[in-house]
Write an enzyme that holds these catalytic residues in place. Structure first.
Site, PDB file in Angstrom:
ATOM      1  N   LEU A 231       0.865  -1.188   0.000  1.00 38.75           N
ATOM      2  CA  LEU A 231       0.000   0.000   0.000  1.00 38.75           C
ATOM      3  C   LEU A 231       0.894   1.229   0.000  1.00 38.75           C
ATOM      4  O   LEU A 231       1.786   1.331   0.842  1.00 38.75           O
ATOM      5  CB  LEU A 231      -0.772  -0.036   1.326  1.00 38.75           C
ATOM      6  CG  LEU A 231      -2.144   0.568   1.470  1.00 38.75           C
ATOM      7  CD1 LEU A 231      -3.111  -0.090   0.504  1.00 38.75           C
ATOM      8  CD2 LEU A 231      -2.632   0.369   2.912  1.00 38.75           C
ATOM      9  N   HIS A 232       0.710   2.122  -0.950  1.00 36.99           N
ATOM     10  CA  HIS A 232       1.507   3.351  -0.874  1.00 36.99           C
ATOM     11  C   HIS A 232       0.846   4.559  -1.532  1.00 36.99           C
ATOM     12  O   HIS A 232       1.330   5.671  -1.416  1.00 36.99           O
ATOM     13  CB  HIS A 232       2.874   3.140  -1.527  1.00 36.99           C
ATOM     14  CG  HIS A 232       2.816   3.173  -3.018  1.00 36.99           C
ATOM     15  ND1 HIS A 232       2.412   2.100  -3.756  1.00 36.99           N
ATOM     16  CD2 HIS A 232       3.070   4.158  -3.903  1.00 36.99           C
ATOM     17  CE1 HIS A 232       2.425   2.423  -5.027  1.00 36.99           C
ATOM     18  NE2 HIS A 232       2.809   3.663  -5.158  1.00 36.99           N
ATOM     19  N   ARG A 233      -0.276   4.348  -2.268  1.00 33.81           N
ATOM     20  CA  ARG A 233      -0.881   5.483  -2.980  1.00 33.81           C
ATOM     21  C   ARG A 233      -1.347   6.544  -1.999  1.00 33.81           C
ATOM     22  O   ARG A 233      -1.999   6.203  -0.996  1.00 33.81           O
ATOM     23  CB  ARG A 233      -2.118   5.034  -3.764  1.00 33.81           C
ATOM     24  CG  ARG A 233      -1.812   4.038  -4.804  1.00 33.81           C
ATOM     25  CD  ARG A 233      -1.866   4.585  -6.198  1.00 33.81           C
ATOM     26  NE  ARG A 233      -1.209   3.613  -7.028  1.00 33.81           N
ATOM     27  CZ  ARG A 233      -0.320   3.884  -7.971  1.00 33.81           C
ATOM     28  NH1 ARG A 233      -0.029   5.130  -8.261  1.00 33.81           N
ATOM     29  NH2 ARG A 233       0.241   2.932  -8.666  1.00 33.81           N
ATOM     30  N   ASP A 311      -2.077  -1.676  -4.101  1.00 33.42           N
ATOM     31  CA  ASP A 311      -2.446  -0.525  -4.935  1.00 33.42           C
ATOM     32  C   ASP A 311      -1.325  -0.213  -5.927  1.00 33.42           C
ATOM     33  O   ASP A 311      -1.296   0.853  -6.509  1.00 33.42           O
ATOM     34  CB  ASP A 311      -2.809   0.695  -4.072  1.00 33.42           C
ATOM     35  CG  ASP A 311      -1.682   1.160  -3.154  1.00 33.42           C
ATOM     36  OD1 ASP A 311      -0.552   0.648  -3.263  1.00 33.42           O
ATOM     37  OD2 ASP A 311      -1.950   2.062  -2.332  1.00 33.42           O
TER      38      ASP A 311
END
Ligand code: UD1
Length: 401
Positions: A231-233, A311
């Protein structure tokens, strides 16, 4: 004697490194074969690599140069983190000096990060021809910084090297002249194929031990079957309203049913700490928290995973070729070729917990947990995209001469 063609290529952030590695090797192979050709018949390529330094941690950057055997950058701009305007502006100022100094015939950019956009604008303002590898992807979501980077880069590019037919169609609809578009396939899959065997041989227990967040309490290997989470967005991690329900869902609903291996991006870790949930996640027995892992390690985790929750655009593509079902934690994707409706393995679930729950329940009820993985390989995702990129640039150069 023909003068060598001068190519300056650019990387900035983690997802760029796996795209440039095969390109650099394809240039080396081209030069080796040019050396064997009759004098003056085949142009050699003089290549230099610029790293803008957008990603700077050893784990986000140097580890990938080592693992993928990318030569050290000829120039490191050392830009580091900052706001978008700071990153793009500082990269443009620094890259302009490199272009003026080096006078390339072509600048080659990959992907959609801030470095891609900044160096594209600079190249064109310096009247240097521009080639974009991974052109034509569109999410049609202008809230994504990457979509802005893609639109600007493609609008400016002289040569648009696309991964699939849908990307060609996007460009044609936007009015790009057909002779600028060359479908070359997916260059990331070149890297995947070149490194698959080495990754498959890695030991899962060693990966989690080496990359554990807390090395004084290294976890045991994940129980099988397990899922991998990344997850990084900004849309998922920068605001508590999105991030905290996701964390609750992973902790309360996923981990008790399917152990989770979570490789935590620096941006995400900062936000988890800021919102006070980091310590809670650390105590959940079936969530293995890892620092960012290397290329082979992530490939090994993906090969072993029964499910991916992510993501990341690149992981959606890798899941396709490896046969890992993927719940994509995004509302849109610029890579529709990876979606189930196009034969791929990914479903879009956004960050709406209801939709994610439905997708997760469908996965748990399916036979995907136990049956052999069923990979899907779109056309030209064959491990030879980089050669086609080099040939396309040489041809485009000949046409102009
Ligand atoms: C960037 C790319 C994104 C890509 C992602 C993969 C843009 C607009 N975004 O997002 O397309 O999918 O990389 O990782 O270019 N940080 C570190 N160490 C690092 C790098 C970053 O601690 O080595 C921190 C930064 O200080 C910053 C945060 O992580 O606070 C985000 O970094 P940034 O480069 O802004 O974007 P990413 O979220 O990594």
């Amino acid at each position: 004697m023909t003068a060598p063609l001068r190519i300056l290529s650019v990387v900035g952030a983690r997802p760029n490194f796996m795209k440039i590695a095969p390109f650099v090797k394809a240039i080396d192979r081209h030069n080796a074969s040019a050396a064997g050709a009759p004098e003056g018949t085949v142009a050699t390529i003089r290549h230099a690599l610029v790293h803008t330094g957008q990603h700077y941690d050893a784990r986000m950057s140097a580890a990938f140069f080592d693992a993928l055997d990318i030569p050290a950058p000829d120039v490191d701009l050392g830009i580091g983190s900052g706001t978008h305007a700071e990153q793009v502006g500082q990269t443009m100022i620094a890259f302009e000096k490199v272009v003026r100094d080096w006078r390339p015939d072509w600048v080659v950019v990959v992907g959609d990060v801030n470095a891609t956009c900044a160096c594209s604008i600079t190249a064109k303002k310096e009247h240097v021809r521009l080639a974009h590898i991974e052109a034509g992807l569109r999410s049609r979501d202008l809230d994504m910084p990457e979509e802005i980077n893609r639109l600007v880069t493609d609008r400016l590019s002289d040569l648009l090297l696309t991964p699939d037919a849908m990307s060609d169609d996007n460009l044609l609809r936007e009015g790009v002249p057909p002779d600028r578009i060359r479908r070359v396939g997916n260059i990331m899959i070149d890297t995947l194929e070149a490194h698959r065997a080495k990754a498959a041989a890695l030991d899962l227990a060693a990966i989690v031990r080496t990359h554990a967040i807390d090395p004084s309490h290294p976890p045991a290997a994940p129980r099988v079957p397990f899922a991998v989470l990344t997850l990084h967005r900004p849309s998922n991690v920068d605001h508590a309203e999105a991030l905290l329900p996701l964390v609750d869902f992973f902790v309360d609903e996923v981990a008790p049913r399917l152990p989770l291996v979570w490789a935590v991006h620096p941006r995400t870790r900062k936000q988890l700490e800021l919102h006070g949930v980091w310590d809670r996640i650390r105590t959940v027995p079936d969530i293995l928290l890892l620092n960012p892992v290397g290329y082979h390690e992530m490939l090994r985790l993906n090969i072993g995973a029964r499910l991916m929750l992510t993501d990341s655009g690149g992981l959606q593509e890798e899941c396709c070729v490896l046969g890992t079902p993927c719940i994509t934690l995004r509302e849109t994707t610029e890579r529709p070729v990876t979606l189930r409706e196009h034969g791929g393995l990914s479903v879009l679930a956004g960050n709406d917990i209801g939709r994610i729950r439905t997708s997760f329940a469908a996965f748990m009820a399916s036979t995907s947990q136990t049956t052999a993985k069923q990979p899907h390989r779109p056309e030209l995702w064959d491990g030879h995209a980089a050669e086609r990129c080099v040939q396309a640039i040489l041809e485009a150069n000949r046409v102009r001469e």
